[in-house]
Design a protein around this motif. Structure first.
Motif, PDB file in Angstrom:
ATOM      1  N   SER A 241       0.723  -1.182   0.052  1.00 40.16           N
ATOM      2  CA  SER A 241      -0.018  -0.008  -0.060  1.00 40.16           C
ATOM      3  C   SER A 241       0.756   1.257   0.161  1.00 40.16           C
ATOM      4  N   ALA A 242       0.252   2.364  -0.097  1.00 40.10           N
ATOM      5  CA  ALA A 242       0.838   3.628  -0.248  1.00 40.10           C
ATOM      6  C   ALA A 242       1.687   3.977   1.090  1.00 40.10           C
ATOM      7  N   ARG A 243       3.040   4.440   0.811  1.00 42.19           N
ATOM      8  CA  ARG A 243       3.821   4.947   1.794  1.00 42.19           C
ATOM      9  C   ARG A 243       4.350   3.739   2.692  1.00 42.19           C
ATOM     10  N   ALA A 244       4.277   2.450   2.292  1.00 41.30           N
ATOM     11  CA  ALA A 244       4.418   1.413   3.187  1.00 41.30           C
ATOM     12  C   ALA A 244       5.863   1.432   3.600  1.00 41.30           C
ATOM     13  N   PHE A 245       6.681   1.554   2.841  1.00 34.22           N
ATOM     14  CA  PHE A 245       8.213   1.757   3.059  1.00 34.22           C
ATOM     15  C   PHE A 245       8.931   3.002   2.782  1.00 34.22           C
ATOM     16  N   GLU A 246       8.163   4.224   2.902  1.00 35.26           N
ATOM     17  CA  GLU A 246       8.559   5.330   2.606  1.00 35.26           C
ATOM     18  C   GLU A 246       9.635   5.889   3.732  1.00 35.26           C
ATOM     19  N   LYS A 247      10.795   6.670   3.165  1.00 29.92           N
ATOM     20  CA  LYS A 247      11.884   6.770   4.074  1.00 29.92           C
ATOM     21  C   LYS A 247      12.717   5.755   4.776  1.00 29.92           C
ATOM     22  N   CYS A 248      12.555   4.520   4.492  1.00 32.05           N
ATOM     23  CA  CYS A 248      13.489   3.746   4.796  1.00 32.05           C
ATOM     24  C   CYS A 248      14.813   3.878   4.230  1.00 32.05           C
ATOM     25  N   GLU A 249      15.362   4.683   4.680  1.00 32.43           N
ATOM     26  CA  GLU A 249      16.934   5.137   4.379  1.00 32.43           C
ATOM     27  C   GLU A 249      17.883   4.148   4.191  1.00 32.43           C
ATOM     28  N   SER A 250      17.807   3.117   5.116  1.00 29.36           N
ATOM     29  CA  SER A 250      19.000   1.975   4.976  1.00 29.36           C
ATOM     30  C   SER A 250      18.553   0.854   3.854  1.00 29.36           C
ATOM     31  N   ILE A 255      13.542  -8.271  -2.632  1.00 31.68           N
ATOM     32  CA  ILE A 255      13.252  -9.324  -3.365  1.00 31.68           C
ATOM     33  C   ILE A 255      11.559  -9.253  -3.190  1.00 31.68           C
ATOM     34  N   MET A 256      10.867  -9.171  -4.427  1.00 28.30           N
ATOM     35  CA  MET A 256       9.540  -9.496  -4.619  1.00 28.30           C
ATOM     36  C   MET A 256       8.955 -10.566  -5.153  1.00 28.30           C
ATOM     37  N   PRO A 257       8.006 -11.178  -4.823  1.00 32.20           N
ATOM     38  CA  PRO A 257       7.405 -12.382  -5.483  1.00 32.20           C
ATOM     39  C   PRO A 257       6.236 -11.942  -6.583  1.00 32.20           C
ATOM     40  N   LYS A 258       6.315 -12.772  -7.431  1.00 31.62           N
ATOM     41  CA  LYS A 258       5.348 -12.491  -8.709  1.00 31.62           C
ATOM     42  C   LYS A 258       3.973 -12.400  -8.182  1.00 31.62           C
ATOM     43  N   SER A 259       3.575 -12.726  -7.052  1.00 28.16           N
ATOM     44  CA  SER A 259       2.142 -12.477  -6.633  1.00 28.16           C
ATOM     45  C   SER A 259       1.706 -11.089  -6.629  1.00 28.16           C
ATOM     46  N   ILE A 260       2.672 -10.070  -6.414  1.00 31.17           N
ATOM     47  CA  ILE A 260       2.207  -8.597  -6.125  1.00 31.17           C
ATOM     48  C   ILE A 260       1.704  -8.094  -7.504  1.00 31.17           C
ATOM     49  N   ASP A 261       0.564  -7.379  -7.056  1.00 24.70           N
ATOM     50  CA  ASP A 261       0.019  -6.775  -8.355  1.00 24.70           C
ATOM     51  C   ASP A 261      -0.235  -5.391  -8.104  1.00 24.70           C
ATOM     52  N   PHE A 262       0.038  -5.225  -6.898  1.00 20.94           N
ATOM     53  CA  PHE A 262      -0.220  -3.526  -6.963  1.00 20.94           C
ATOM     54  C   PHE A 262       0.745  -2.916  -5.700  1.00 20.94           C
ATOM     55  N   ILE A 263       1.396  -1.719  -6.303  1.00 15.33           N
ATOM     56  CA  ILE A 263       2.506  -1.033  -5.459  1.00 15.33           C
ATOM     57  C   ILE A 263       1.770   0.418  -5.269  1.00 15.33           C
ATOM     58  N   GLY A 264       1.544   0.990  -4.015  1.00 10.30           N
ATOM     59  CA  GLY A 264       0.890   2.228  -3.944  1.00 10.30           C
ATOM     60  C   GLY A 264       1.676   3.254  -3.989  1.00 10.30           C
ATOM     61  N   GLU A 265       0.888   4.345  -4.034  1.00  3.78           N
ATOM     62  CA  GLU A 265       1.820   5.762  -4.190  1.00  3.78           C
ATOM     63  C   GLU A 265       2.840   6.095  -3.146  1.00  3.78           C
ATOM     64  N   ARG A 266       4.136   6.471  -3.433  1.00  2.25           N
ATOM     65  CA  ARG A 266       5.105   6.931  -2.499  1.00  2.25           C
ATOM     66  C   ARG A 266       5.349   5.623  -1.538  1.00  2.25           C
ATOM     67  N   ALA A 267       5.160   4.355  -2.388  1.00  2.43           N
ATOM     68  CA  ALA A 267       5.451   3.184  -1.439  1.00  2.43           C
ATOM     69  C   ALA A 267       7.003   2.855  -1.012  1.00  2.43           C
TER      70      ALA A 267
END
Length: 360
Positions: A241-250, A255-267
């Motif tokens: 979803s949106a902003r899920a990992f925003e500002k994770c500066e490190s 590694i993403m699986p093939k099952s992902i069909d949506f990455i939200g804004e500013r994720a």
């Protein structure tokens, strides 16, 4: 034949203890024998110590009846007449006055100065804000029976460095561990399907996250501003979803699986050290500002199936040198690659029909 020492001990002990002495003779050290005098003494001592801890805590606790017919109750918090003498180390009993303790109520220990919490088996739920603001809380022992952690239940517990979530856990509420600035690692149990909004927001020390096999959705700002260095997402995840990992500066690698069909804004916006990511082929769109200001990203391959790259999707990715665009791509929105000052090569994209203002 018994030794002289054993004979002397047998004379001084009761007839029932003779069996323990015979057991000791077969296992002189007594370390692995649950019936040895040493083990029995330790078990009794531990039991007495545990009972004293429970009794010491219980006299300060208040309880609320949940179901009279089922004889169940909830811990409501400290008694109002405790006059500031509440214990800093709290043990939640499994029963109170004939009622089974199955929950810890909303706001039960909100903003208290407790240092540790132990719970006996039987507690199933922890209510909203139950331990919010307990900034001295550094040790939490959850029973195996816990199935639900309420909204903000451990929010702002700034001294909490670790917590083990039991396998029975099914639900973790919004903001549950937000602002737990010392929390360094977490393992999500397999029965949890959704990591709710803001669950681990601003857990600045959180470096290691292990996702259970059942996780399907990562909610908005779930890991906003964390210390995560690498991510391996399980095969059941469909939505970031949106902003899920925003500002994770490190964060350096995903590694993403093939099952992902949506990455939200500013994720993944402002993941300044993100160098490596392979996008799954189930995507149909790269959302607005999804990778905005990922300054270390050098190469991106947009997978086949993506039809649109959103506004500011890769803006200010200043290290980006090469992009591969799929034949399925139709629209590159405004400012999509603005500020990618080192971009040298764009491949593919034969079907693109709309390139927005300042896209490059």
């Amino acid at each position: 034949q018994l030794s002289a020492t054993n004979v002397k001990e047998n004379v001084s002990n009761s007839e029932s203890n003779n069996k323990e002495e015979a057991s000791i003779e077969n296992n002189p050290s007594g370390t692995d024998n649950p019936h040895s005098a040493t083990s029995v003494k330790e078990n009794v001592s531990n039991s007495e110590s545990n009972n004293k801890e429970i009794a010491s805590s219980e006299k300060f606790l208040s309880f609320s009846v949940l179901d009279e017919s089922a004889k169940t109750c909830s811990v409501a918090g400290f008694k109002e007449d405790s006059n500031g003498g509440e214990p800093t180390d709290v043990v939640i009993p499994s029963a109170h006055d004939g009622y089974k303790v199955i929950s810890i109520g909303d706001y039960a220990f909100w903003n208290k100065k407790i240092k540790s919490i132990k719970r006996q088996e039987g507690v199933e739920t922890i209510g909203e804000n139950a331990f919010t603001g307990c900034d001295n809380l550094s040790s939490v022992t959850l029973p195996s029976t816990i199935t639900s952690l309420g909204r903000s239940s451990f929010s702002q517990c700034s001294s909490l460095a670790e917590i083990s979530l039991p396998s029975a856990l099914e639900s973790i509420g919004k903001w549950c561990f937000s602002y737990c600035s010392s929390l360094s690692s977490i393992a999500i149990p397999d029965k949890v399907k959704t990591i709710e909004e803001h669950t681990f927001e601003e857990c600045l020390s959180l470096q290691n996250v292990t996702f259970g096999k059942g996780v399907e959705t990562i909610g908005e700002s779930a890991f906003y501003k964390n210390g995560i260095e690498s991510l391996t997402l399980p095969g059941n995840i469909k939505t970031i979803s949106a902003r899920a990992f925003e500002k994770c500066e490190s964060l350096e690698k995903i590694i993403m699986p093939k099952s992902i069909d949506f990455i939200g804004e500013r994720a993944f916006m402002d993941c300044a050290n993100l160098k490596e990511i392979e996008l799954p082929e189930g995507l149909t769109e790269i959302s607005t500002s999804a990778f905005f200001c990922c300054k270390s990203l050098e190469y991106i391959r947009i997978p086949e199936g993506v039809k649109r790259i959103g506004i500011n999707a890769f803006t200010d990715c200043v290290s980006l040198k090469k992009i591969y665009l799929p034949d399925s791509l139709e629209i590159i929105d405004d400012y999509a690659f603005e500020g990618c000052v080192n971009l040298e090569t764009v491949e593919g994209g034969e079907s693109v029909r709309v390139i927005g203002d300042y896209a490059f």
